[in-house]
Enzyme design. Structure first.
Site, mmCIF file in Angstrom:
data_model
loop_
_atom_site.group_PDB
_atom_site.id
_atom_site.type_symbol
_atom_site.label_atom_id
_atom_site.label_comp_id
_atom_site.label_asym_id
_atom_site.label_seq_id
_atom_site.Cartn_x
_atom_site.Cartn_y
_atom_site.Cartn_z
ATOM 1 N N GLU A 188 25.561 44.452 24.751
ATOM 2 C CA GLU A 188 26.965 44.818 24.667
ATOM 3 C C GLU A 188 27.217 45.309 23.244
ATOM 4 O O GLU A 188 27.005 44.580 22.270
ATOM 5 C CB GLU A 188 27.871 43.635 24.998
ATOM 6 C CG GLU A 188 27.883 43.290 26.474
ATOM 7 C CD GLU A 188 28.835 42.168 26.830
ATOM 8 O OE1 GLU A 188 29.518 41.641 25.917
ATOM 9 O OE2 GLU A 188 28.907 41.803 28.019
ATOM 10 N N TYR A 219 32.034 39.484 34.115
ATOM 11 C CA TYR A 219 32.049 38.753 32.844
ATOM 12 C C TYR A 219 33.080 37.633 32.948
ATOM 13 O O TYR A 219 34.273 37.882 33.006
ATOM 14 C CB TYR A 219 32.414 39.717 31.708
ATOM 15 C CG TYR A 219 32.226 39.166 30.303
ATOM 16 C CD1 TYR A 219 32.779 37.950 29.909
ATOM 17 C CD2 TYR A 219 31.517 39.881 29.350
ATOM 18 C CE1 TYR A 219 32.616 37.457 28.638
ATOM 19 C CE2 TYR A 219 31.350 39.416 28.057
ATOM 20 C CZ TYR A 219 31.898 38.198 27.703
ATOM 21 O OH TYR A 219 31.750 37.713 26.434
ATOM 22 N N ASP A 250 39.488 39.305 19.993
ATOM 23 C CA ASP A 250 38.409 38.873 19.114
ATOM 24 C C ASP A 250 38.906 37.965 18.001
ATOM 25 O O ASP A 250 39.965 38.187 17.423
ATOM 26 C CB ASP A 250 37.712 40.098 18.507
ATOM 27 C CG ASP A 250 37.017 40.928 19.568
ATOM 28 O OD1 ASP A 250 36.255 40.331 20.349
ATOM 29 O OD2 ASP A 250 37.250 42.140 19.638
#
Length: 269
Positions: free
Chosen positions: A49, A174, A60
């Site tokens: 990734e 995911y 993030d």
């Protein structure tokens, strides 16, 4: 069969789970990123990734935010990342998934981006802020180019929606192991396993688990129930620590090799 599907099929034949390391493209610069990708392959990574640096990466935590800032300061662009993927693709067949935010694709132009990404050798996109229900604008371009749009699910996703999205997943699914941002805390593997088992009953594709996996022991625990283990912030911290050092590539290779061993020992058929 695409590279992602072929990789999981080969791993299944060998009785292994996939290790999916994440690194931010352009950290510390794109030339080193290309070196690091080759080091990840050497260390046993199965899928990569590749983060597209963004000025406002809402999903993030501080570690990956800082890596985005370093990459942007080094002049990293989306076009430059695709060129690096093109270079890397001349030497490896490892699946590469770009992970970023839809604003980047929108500014580039969805149709042009998907065509250029596929031509460069990208296999899939993971767009953190694009819900599947709102992906129509890019859906046709993805289909035409053959790129997979990787679906994200979290512990807070309502069960009926999670089952619906799992059933329509492509490439791999995911599963975000915790609420919050990347690198924020450690995982509770036992608590995640039950949710993953429910998703496996619906998903036509393998399930990867990420967020909070930092050590070989973490990777071993998750490999006991998931099809793939994603490691991001922990690897980015190694890159941050050795970014200006001649030891960077060897340190990254050593770290990822240890993670791969954890994944191998964690899986029981």
């Amino acid at each position: 069969m695409g590279r992602i599907e072929a990789t999981f099929a080969q791993l299944k034949e060998k009785g292994e789970r996939a290790l999916v390391p994440f690194l931010t493209a352009g950290d510390p610069d794109l030339a080193r990123t290309e070196e690091l990708i080759h080091a990840l392959v050497d260390a046993g990574a199965d899928i990569i990734e590749l983060g597209v640096p963004f000025s406002d990466p809402m999903a993030d935590g501080p570690t990956i935010q800082a890596s985005s800032e370093r990459a942007l300061a080094a002049g990293t662009t989306l076009a430059g990342i695709l060129e690096s993927v093109r270079h890397v693709r001349q030497h490896t067949n490892i699946p590469i998934v770009l992970m970023g935010y839809y604003n980047q694709v929108f500014r580039y132009g969805p149709e042009r981006f998907c065509a250029d990404a596929a031509k460069a050798g990208v296999d899939g996109l993971l767009l953190v802020d694009l819900p599947p229900e709102e992906a129509e604008e890019i859906g046709e371009a993805l289909q035409t180019s053959g790129l997979h749009l990787i679906t994200l699910l979290a512990p807070t996703t309502p069960s009926d929606r999670a089952m619906r999205l799992a059933a329509a997943a492509e490439g791999y699914l995911y599963y975000v192991s915790m609420t919050g941002v990347t690198g924020s805390r450690t995982i509770d593997a036992a608590a995640i396993a039950e949710n993953v088992a429910e998703l496996k009953a619906k998903s036509p594709v393998p399930i990867a688990v990420g967020f909070g996996i930092a050590t070989p022991d973490d990777a071993k625990a998750v490999a006991g129930f998931a099809d793939a283990v994603v490691v991001g912030s922990a690897l980015v911290r190694v890159i941050e620590a050795y970014g200006e050092s001649p030891e960077l590539v060897s340190r990254v290779r050593e770290f990822v090799r240890a993670l791969k061993e954890g994944v191998r020992f964690g899986y029981t058929a």
